[in-house]
Design an enzyme around this catalytic site. Structure first.
Site, PDB file in Angstrom:
ATOM      1  N   GLU A  31      -2.704  -6.884   7.411  1.00  0.00           N
ATOM      2  CA  GLU A  31      -1.399  -6.865   8.059  1.00  0.00           C
ATOM      3  C   GLU A  31      -1.432  -7.665   9.360  1.00  0.00           C
ATOM      4  O   GLU A  31      -2.486  -7.893   9.953  1.00  0.00           O
ATOM      5  CB  GLU A  31      -0.972  -5.414   8.322  1.00  0.00           C
ATOM      6  CG  GLU A  31       0.418  -5.250   8.938  1.00  0.00           C
ATOM      7  CD  GLU A  31       1.543  -5.828   8.087  1.00  0.00           C
ATOM      8  OE1 GLU A  31       1.639  -7.074   8.011  1.00  0.00           O
ATOM      9  OE2 GLU A  31       2.327  -5.038   7.521  1.00  0.00           O
ATOM     10  N   HIS A  35       0.824  -1.218   0.000  1.00  0.00           N
ATOM     11  CA  HIS A  35       0.000   0.000   0.000  1.00  0.00           C
ATOM     12  C   HIS A  35       0.857   1.268   0.000  1.00  0.00           C
ATOM     13  O   HIS A  35       2.059   1.233   0.282  1.00  0.00           O
ATOM     14  CB  HIS A  35      -0.914   0.011   1.227  1.00  0.00           C
ATOM     15  CG  HIS A  35      -0.150   0.001   2.520  1.00  0.00           C
ATOM     16  ND1 HIS A  35       0.425   1.131   3.063  1.00  0.00           N
ATOM     17  CD2 HIS A  35       0.151  -1.012   3.376  1.00  0.00           C
ATOM     18  CE1 HIS A  35       1.038   0.822   4.183  1.00  0.00           C
ATOM     19  NE2 HIS A  35       0.897  -0.478   4.401  1.00  0.00           N
TER      20      HIS A  35
END
Length: 209
Positions: free
Chosen positions: A82, A8
């Site tokens: 994550e 990201h």
């Protein structure tokens, strides 16, 4: 089939060196610019499928590309979120690493074995069925996720790679691309590690990071 593992864009926490983990943060101004540059990088590719972490920083990273190519199918999934770092989340990364080194890594949040199992579940359920059927797949996720998958492919699955590319430390920059080629039989070759050339400023030659 080519699989592009993409991290990201930048968040304020990234810039400040804060460990985010499961904290659902947004992109900052630099991250939004990185996302636009990534979209231009991906535009020439004939992408068949996108898999994206359900976290906001990943959704916001792929959004500029989807504005240009809304017809490309995308699946948002929790399986590639994550790693959860528990009490370490919100701490300075350097201080968090000191605690991780001083204690068993699994002492905080999600254990590495659990994380690996979660990521391999994603790979087996979503990516493996496409082997031999699709040509180009995007996996938009997180630095920790990419590092675990890359290590597993190299050490456990025997994916080949150019060893000269590992002479220096691999840095998974924001929006960087790790390109993997996977055969229909499940073997693979890692072509690039953390390629962020799309972030290079034309004026300075430095990364927009």
């Amino acid at each position: 089939m080519k699989v592009f593992l993409i991290r990201h864009g930048q968040t304020d926490q990234n810039k400040r060196g804060i460990l985010q983990g499961s904290v659902d943060t947004n992109l900052n101004e630099t991250g939004r610019l990185q996302a636009k540059l990534l979209a231009q990088r991906l535009l020439p590719l004939d992408i068949d499928q996108i898999f994206c972490s359900s976290m906001k920083r990943c959704r916001e990273t792929i959004a500029p590309y989807l504005e240009l190519k809304p017809e490309v199918p995308i699946v948002y999934t929790d399986l590639i979120r994550e790693r959860v770092y528990g009490d370490l989340e919100g701490m300075n990364v350097v201080e968090a690493k000191k605690l991780l080194n001083a204690n068993h890594p699994d002492h905080y949040g999600e254990g590495l074995s659990h994380l690996t199992s979660r990521l391999l579940k994603f790979w087996d359920e979503y990516v493996v069925p496409l082997q031999g059927k699709k040509k180009c797949v995007i996996v938009l996720c997180h630095g920790g996720v990419i590092n675990v998958l890359r290590t597993h492919f190299m050490e456990e699955k025997g994916f080949t790679f150019d060893k000269s590319k590992l002479e220096s430390k691999i840095i998974t920059f924001n929006t960087s691309i790790t390109e993997i080629e996977v055969t229909e039989h499940g073997t693979g070759h890692i072509h690039t590690f953390g390629d962020a050339s799309h972030l290079e400023s034309e004026e300075t030659g430095k990364l927009i990071a």
